[in-house]
Design a protein around this motif. Structure first.
Motif, PDB file in Angstrom:
ATOM      1  N   ASP A 142       0.823  -1.206   0.000  1.00 31.30           N
ATOM      2  CA  ASP A 142       0.000   0.000   0.000  1.00 31.30           C
ATOM      3  C   ASP A 142       0.860   1.261   0.000  1.00 31.30           C
ATOM      4  O   ASP A 142       0.349   2.370   0.096  1.00 31.30           O
ATOM      5  N   ALA A 143       2.188   1.084  -0.107  1.00 29.98           N
ATOM      6  CA  ALA A 143       3.103   2.219  -0.119  1.00 29.98           C
ATOM      7  C   ALA A 143       3.241   2.788  -1.535  1.00 29.98           C
ATOM      8  O   ALA A 143       2.988   2.101  -2.530  1.00 29.98           O
ATOM      9  N   VAL A 144       3.666   4.031  -1.616  1.00 28.17           N
ATOM     10  CA  VAL A 144       3.911   4.674  -2.910  1.00 28.17           C
ATOM     11  C   VAL A 144       5.021   3.927  -3.645  1.00 28.17           C
ATOM     12  O   VAL A 144       6.031   3.537  -3.043  1.00 28.17           O
ATOM     13  N   LEU A 145       4.833   3.699  -4.953  1.00 33.66           N
ATOM     14  CA  LEU A 145       5.806   2.952  -5.742  1.00 33.66           C
ATOM     15  C   LEU A 145       6.871   3.882  -6.312  1.00 33.66           C
ATOM     16  O   LEU A 145       6.581   5.009  -6.726  1.00 33.66           O
ATOM     17  N   ASP A 146       8.105   3.375  -6.356  1.00 34.67           N
ATOM     18  CA  ASP A 146       9.254   4.120  -6.870  1.00 34.67           C
ATOM     19  C   ASP A 146       9.787   3.376  -8.087  1.00 34.67           C
ATOM     20  O   ASP A 146      10.422   2.323  -7.949  1.00 34.67           O
ATOM     21  N   ALA A 147       9.520   3.885  -9.285  1.00 31.21           N
ATOM     22  CA  ALA A 147       9.906   3.192 -10.509  1.00 31.21           C
ATOM     23  C   ALA A 147      11.416   3.012 -10.615  1.00 31.21           C
ATOM     24  O   ALA A 147      11.896   1.966 -11.065  1.00 31.21           O
TER      25      ALA A 147
END
Length: 234
Positions: free
Chosen positions: A94-99
């Motif tokens: 549920d955390a923000v994704l870092d490409a």
């Protein structure tokens, strides 16, 4: 009598009103029988449950196979088509994704190409303005599917590592919902494998998407299986 755990997701969870429950069942009970019983308890779910796949202990299973003590049975409504040797490559969070961080997981000295697919929430779909999305996933069932997709791609193209990260929860327009990164010696294989991976993910992974509009919301996929079910239980 064996005791089993039932898990519910997306439109089925909303209809049943709980995420999971334990039930004692007679010896020889099958997932198909459990689905029929659930349809009796919740009649408006019956048409959907008749064709809903099931996962037993986080793997897609034969609905007619007998269940055993301690089995976890998950009903998988139509998906939003949204652990391996290195669990960090396959993640549901549920955390923000870092490409950039996902791409770094597949980098290698022999990788001349790293292709990254980033899926973001758009402001319209099916001719309607989208206000937000909600993603729900059966995490334990997703991880082996992600690994399977990587193995399938590796059997067809000359690629190195693949990473798949998918976000869950409430997402706004512009938020990143999925990142797929593939490394290979040459760009053609990486491009092909990445396109294959997102298509297979939408086909196989137990991930559900609810779209919200100004006049209501709906679980994507479920409306085709049983029109109006999501709205009636919203």
């Amino acid at each position: 009598m064996p005791t089993i755990t039932l898990r519910y997701f997306a439109v089925i969870r909303e209809a049943v009103g709980i995420e999971s429950e334990e039930r004692e069942v007679p010896d020889g009970t099958t997932a198909d029988a459990v689905a029929r019983d659930l349809g009796v308890r919740f009649p408006r779910l019956a048409p959907l449950l008749a064709s809903t796949p099931v996962m037993v202990n986080a793997a897609y299973a034969d609905r007619t196979a007998p269940l055993r003590e301690g089995d976890e049975v998950a009903f998988i409504p139509p998906v939003a088509g949204g652990s391996s040797d290195d669990t960090s490559r396959f993640v549901v969070t549920d955390a923000v994704l870092d490409a950039e961080a996902v791409a770094a997981l597949v980098a290698a000295p022999d990788a001349g190409a790293i292709v990254t697919f980033v899926g973001a929430v758009r402001d319209h779909a099916r001719g309607r303005a989208v206000q937000w999305l909600e993603y729900e996933a059966y995490g334990a069932g997703c991880l082996p599917i992600f690994a399977q997709i990587a193995d399938e791609a590796r059997a067809q193209w000359h690629i190195g590592q693949m990473a798949i990260h998918h976000r869950t929860g409430h997402l706004r327009v512009g938020d990143v919902s999925v990142v797929i990164a593939v490394a290979s010696a040459h760009r053609q294989d990486a491009f092909a494998a990445t396109a294959y991976a997102i298509d297979r993910l939408k086909e196989l992974a137990p991930i559900w998407k609810k779209e919200a509009y100004a006049d209501g919301d709906t679980w994507i996929g479920a409306e085709a299986a049983y029109q109006g079910l999501a709205d009636r239980f919203a």
